[in-house]
Design a protein around this motif. Sequence first.
Motif, PDB file in Angstrom:
ATOM      1  N   SER A   1     -32.100  21.152  53.520  1.00 22.00           N
ATOM      2  CA  SER A   1     -33.399  20.520  53.718  1.00 22.00           C
ATOM      3  C   SER A   1     -33.236  19.018  53.544  1.00 22.00           C
ATOM      4  O   SER A   1     -32.492  18.549  52.700  1.00 22.00           O
TER       5      SER A   1
ATOM      6  N   GLU B   1     -37.214  33.969  64.995  1.00 23.10           N
ATOM      7  CA  GLU B   1     -37.776  32.865  64.212  1.00 23.10           C
ATOM      8  C   GLU B   1     -36.656  32.063  63.550  1.00 23.10           C
ATOM      9  O   GLU B   1     -36.633  30.834  63.619  1.00 23.10           O
ATOM     10  N   GLU B   2     -35.756  32.774  62.891  1.00 21.43           N
ATOM     11  CA  GLU B   2     -34.660  32.121  62.181  1.00 21.43           C
ATOM     12  C   GLU B   2     -33.758  31.365  63.141  1.00 21.43           C
ATOM     13  O   GLU B   2     -33.253  30.291  62.814  1.00 21.43           O
TER      14      GLU B   2
ATOM     15  N   ASN C   1     -35.552  28.097  64.043  1.00 20.80           N
ATOM     16  CA  ASN C   1     -35.511  27.194  62.886  1.00 20.80           C
ATOM     17  C   ASN C   1     -34.109  26.621  62.672  1.00 20.80           C
ATOM     18  O   ASN C   1     -33.946  25.441  62.363  1.00 20.80           O
ATOM     19  N   HIS C   2     -33.103  27.471  62.838  1.00 19.06           N
ATOM     20  CA  HIS C   2     -31.716  27.042  62.648  1.00 19.06           C
ATOM     21  C   HIS C   2     -31.350  25.932  63.630  1.00 19.06           C
ATOM     22  O   HIS C   2     -30.758  24.915  63.246  1.00 19.06           O
TER      23      HIS C   2
ATOM     24  N   ASN D   1     -33.400  22.651  62.875  1.00 18.10           N
ATOM     25  CA  ASN D   1     -32.973  21.984  61.634  1.00 18.10           C
ATOM     26  C   ASN D   1     -31.617  21.295  61.744  1.00 18.10           C
ATOM     27  O   ASN D   1     -31.217  20.562  60.844  1.00 18.10           O
TER      28      ASN D   1
ATOM     29  N   SER E   1     -39.722  19.778  58.219  1.00 17.60           N
ATOM     30  CA  SER E   1     -39.946  21.216  58.065  1.00 17.60           C
ATOM     31  C   SER E   1     -40.131  21.849  59.439  1.00 17.60           C
ATOM     32  O   SER E   1     -40.559  21.195  60.390  1.00 17.60           O
ATOM     33  N   SER E   2     -39.771  23.118  59.520  1.00 15.01           N
ATOM     34  CA  SER E   2     -40.014  23.880  60.747  1.00 15.01           C
ATOM     35  C   SER E   2     -40.477  25.274  60.344  1.00 15.01           C
ATOM     36  O   SER E   2     -39.830  25.947  59.551  1.00 15.01           O
ATOM     37  N   THR E   3     -41.611  25.671  60.881  1.00 14.01           N
ATOM     38  CA  THR E   3     -42.174  26.990  60.604  1.00 14.01           C
ATOM     39  C   THR E   3     -42.403  27.683  61.929  1.00 14.01           C
ATOM     40  O   THR E   3     -43.228  27.254  62.731  1.00 14.01           O
ATOM     41  N   THR E   4     -41.659  28.756  62.159  1.00 12.27           N
ATOM     42  CA  THR E   4     -41.721  29.470  63.429  1.00 12.27           C
ATOM     43  C   THR E   4     -42.267  30.869  63.190  1.00 12.27           C
ATOM     44  O   THR E   4     -41.943  31.499  62.191  1.00 12.27           O
TER      45      THR E   4
ATOM     46  N   SER F   1     -44.027  27.429  67.013  1.00 13.98           N
ATOM     47  CA  SER F   1     -43.239  26.769  65.985  1.00 13.98           C
ATOM     48  C   SER F   1     -43.912  25.435  65.674  1.00 13.98           C
ATOM     49  O   SER F   1     -44.216  24.660  66.587  1.00 13.98           O
TER      50      SER F   1
ATOM     51  N   ILE G   1     -43.407  21.971  63.844  1.00  9.02           N
ATOM     52  CA  ILE G   1     -42.314  21.126  63.372  1.00  9.02           C
ATOM     53  C   ILE G   1     -42.877  19.815  62.846  1.00  9.02           C
ATOM     54  O   ILE G   1     -43.655  19.151  63.517  1.00  9.02           O
TER      55      ILE G   1
END
Length: 197
Positions: free
Chosen positions: A115, A141-142, A145-146, A149, A156-159, A166, A168
């Motif tokens: 992070s 989702e992962e 995000n991967h 990032n 931050s990223s929330t998918t 997503s 971001i």
Amino acid sequence: MKKSLLTSGLLTAIVSSLCCITPVVAVVVGASGIASTFSWLEPARPYFITFTILTLGFAWYQILKPKKEADCYCETPARPKLIETKTFLSILTAFAMLILAFPSYSHMFYPKTGSQTELVDNENLQTVEFSINGMTCASCEEHVNHEVNKLSGIISSTTSYDRGNSVIEFDSLKTNVSEIETAINRTGYEVTDRKEK
């Protein structure tokens, strides 16, 4: 018990989770674009799961049903073949159940991205929401995000595959919306819309 019965049960279990296994394999081998290759299988997943359970259930029935008494006093083999044993069927059943449950724990196989805790000037802080097509499970989702990032300046990223989006948050001095969109599209999923907040 026929080999084809066991083979079909195992193959169906693998196919039912292929849409979620592929993104993990894509990250491991470094070929992000193949992640969404099998997402078209997701609508048929309940049928594959049902077929797997019925096939393995029938295999268990075959192995556990009472044996008929032999009409003759012929010599029977003392030890059954490995593939005809309860132990082999137990191992196969356990493996099939692990594969069927893969979407629920697939996120554990993604490497953790560090992070970025740098101080960001509020005027450089930007948030954008991308609508994404093709995600089917937590593994998708992962994967998104991967990839996101990996970019510099991502806060931050929330998918969410449920919502197909997503969100971001990023430092606009270090990256921009088009770089983030390119990173998402590199996964094989498609950005269909974006809303800057």
